[in-house]
Design a protein around this motif. Sequence first.
Motif, mmCIF file in Angstrom:
data_model
loop_
_atom_site.group_PDB
_atom_site.id
_atom_site.type_symbol
_atom_site.label_atom_id
_atom_site.label_comp_id
_atom_site.label_asym_id
_atom_site.label_seq_id
_atom_site.Cartn_x
_atom_site.Cartn_y
_atom_site.Cartn_z
ATOM 1 N N UNK A 1 -3.600 -43.122 2.434
ATOM 2 C CA UNK A 1 -2.840 -41.922 2.788
ATOM 3 C C UNK A 1 -3.568 -40.686 2.270
ATOM 4 N N UNK A 2 -3.044 -39.534 2.614
ATOM 5 C CA UNK A 2 -3.582 -38.278 2.106
ATOM 6 C C UNK A 2 -3.429 -38.206 0.590
ATOM 7 N N UNK A 3 -4.159 -37.319 -0.047
ATOM 8 C CA UNK A 3 -4.106 -37.187 -1.502
ATOM 9 C C UNK A 3 -2.900 -36.360 -1.931
ATOM 10 N N UNK A 4 -2.590 -36.476 -3.209
ATOM 11 C CA UNK A 4 -1.641 -35.566 -3.853
ATOM 12 C C UNK A 4 -2.409 -34.834 -4.950
ATOM 13 N N UNK A 5 -2.446 -33.543 -4.866
ATOM 14 C CA UNK A 5 -3.106 -32.715 -5.879
ATOM 15 C C UNK A 5 -2.047 -31.770 -6.439
ATOM 16 N N UNK A 6 -1.631 -32.039 -7.685
ATOM 17 C CA UNK A 6 -0.477 -31.333 -8.237
ATOM 18 C C UNK A 6 -0.791 -30.656 -9.562
ATOM 19 N N UNK A 7 -0.171 -29.500 -9.752
ATOM 20 C CA UNK A 7 -0.263 -28.785 -11.019
ATOM 21 C C UNK A 7 0.876 -29.276 -11.904
ATOM 22 N N UNK A 8 0.547 -30.070 -12.919
ATOM 23 C CA UNK A 8 1.577 -30.678 -13.759
ATOM 24 C C UNK A 8 2.258 -29.671 -14.673
ATOM 25 N N UNK A 9 1.496 -28.688 -15.150
ATOM 26 C CA UNK A 9 2.095 -27.620 -15.939
ATOM 27 C C UNK A 9 2.786 -26.658 -14.981
ATOM 28 N N UNK A 10 3.864 -26.048 -15.431
ATOM 29 C CA UNK A 10 4.706 -25.245 -14.554
ATOM 30 C C UNK A 10 4.033 -23.930 -14.188
ATOM 31 N N UNK A 11 3.785 -23.661 -12.883
ATOM 32 C CA UNK A 11 3.133 -22.413 -12.486
ATOM 33 C C UNK A 11 3.948 -21.172 -12.831
ATOM 34 N N UNK A 12 5.263 -21.332 -12.997
ATOM 35 C CA UNK A 12 6.104 -20.172 -13.325
ATOM 36 C C UNK A 12 5.892 -19.697 -14.759
ATOM 37 N N UNK A 13 5.166 -20.488 -15.591
ATOM 38 C CA UNK A 13 4.922 -20.098 -16.978
ATOM 39 C C UNK A 13 3.754 -19.121 -17.115
ATOM 40 N N UNK A 14 3.072 -18.832 -16.009
ATOM 41 C CA UNK A 14 1.948 -17.893 -16.004
ATOM 42 C C UNK A 14 0.887 -18.271 -17.037
ATOM 43 N N UNK A 15 0.478 -19.535 -16.997
ATOM 44 C CA UNK A 15 -0.519 -20.028 -17.942
ATOM 45 C C UNK A 15 -1.909 -19.517 -17.562
ATOM 46 N N UNK A 16 -2.810 -19.481 -18.550
ATOM 47 C CA UNK A 16 -4.208 -19.168 -18.246
ATOM 48 C C UNK A 16 -4.840 -20.392 -17.585
ATOM 49 N N UNK A 17 -5.977 -20.193 -16.903
ATOM 50 C CA UNK A 17 -6.643 -21.305 -16.214
ATOM 51 C C UNK A 17 -6.980 -22.435 -17.171
ATOM 52 N N UNK A 18 -7.276 -22.102 -18.434
ATOM 53 C CA UNK A 18 -7.656 -23.125 -19.423
ATOM 54 C C UNK A 18 -6.471 -24.013 -19.811
ATOM 55 N N UNK A 19 -5.259 -23.535 -19.564
ATOM 56 C CA UNK A 19 -4.073 -24.301 -19.957
ATOM 57 C C UNK A 19 -3.490 -25.107 -18.804
ATOM 58 N N UNK A 20 -3.961 -24.866 -17.605
ATOM 59 C CA UNK A 20 -3.421 -25.548 -16.434
ATOM 60 C C UNK A 20 -3.931 -26.988 -16.380
ATOM 61 N N UNK A 21 -3.003 -27.926 -16.159
ATOM 62 C CA UNK A 21 -3.342 -29.336 -16.029
ATOM 63 C C UNK A 21 -3.079 -29.773 -14.591
ATOM 64 N N UNK A 22 -4.116 -30.282 -13.942
ATOM 65 C CA UNK A 22 -4.005 -30.776 -12.571
ATOM 66 C C UNK A 22 -4.113 -32.292 -12.558
#
Length: 273
Positions: A243-264
């Motif tokens: 099937x197609x992939x799932x690419x998800x941002x596990x950390x909440x995007x509404x928290x306005x995290x820096x790129x270094x804190x984002x977990x995909x």
Amino acid sequence: MKEFFTIGEISKLFDINKKTLRYYDEIGLFKPSFVNKDNNYRYYTLDQFQYLETIKYLKELGLSLEKIKYNLNNVNLEEVINSLEEQSNIIDEKISELQFIKKKINNKIIQIKESTRDDLLDIIREVNFDERQAIRLKNSIKTDYDIEFCLRKLIQMSGGKIFLTYGLVGVSISKDDLISGNFDEYKSIFVIIEEEKYDKSLMKIFPKGTYVCIRFKGIHKDAPPYYEKLVNYIRKQGYEILDESLEMELTDPSLSLTDEEVIMELQILVKKS
């Protein structure tokens, strides 16, 4: 015994703002016993206390001022019972809504805590997932602008019912592109949902099964090398991409995290040989 009470005294005795008492007077819900024509001072009498107490009680039960006024002006036990039963049903609905929201919040807490585990970063894992449902928009997506635009469009198509604070947001690369090694264009955007009901045309079911996964710190533009790792692993294991992939941002995007804190996290459903 005191015969008359000023609006200030009534305010203190019943813990009701004077502005509120004036408003009750204006709408005819609770009028003073008399008003001094010289200074417009409002005066209340002792026999009005029970009436005001009843207003407070019904208001605390959640009845609207309009319904309280109707019930008090049409003193009828059957009408009062009907109003209270109606309000009880409304409260039950609100309790169910709050319990559902609480469940989502708790799931989000668990998800964010689990996503910060350093021991799961940059390693390939095989994870068994149950069936998951999502609301999805098929669209060519190449930039962050495309992601944001399509996400807003998806929210609009859902009737504004999606709560991004609670649901996992993701994008997908098609099965054909995964197999051919094209990792620079997404073909859809989705939001994982729980028990909500949406138009069937927007629904996507991610099947139960084994997903080959990898987690990394970064954003969508950092994903291609990790897709390459996953696809190479799948080929070495002799697995088939289903099937197609799932690419998800596990950390909440509404928290306005820096790129270094984002977990995909990338997930690809496979069939073992």
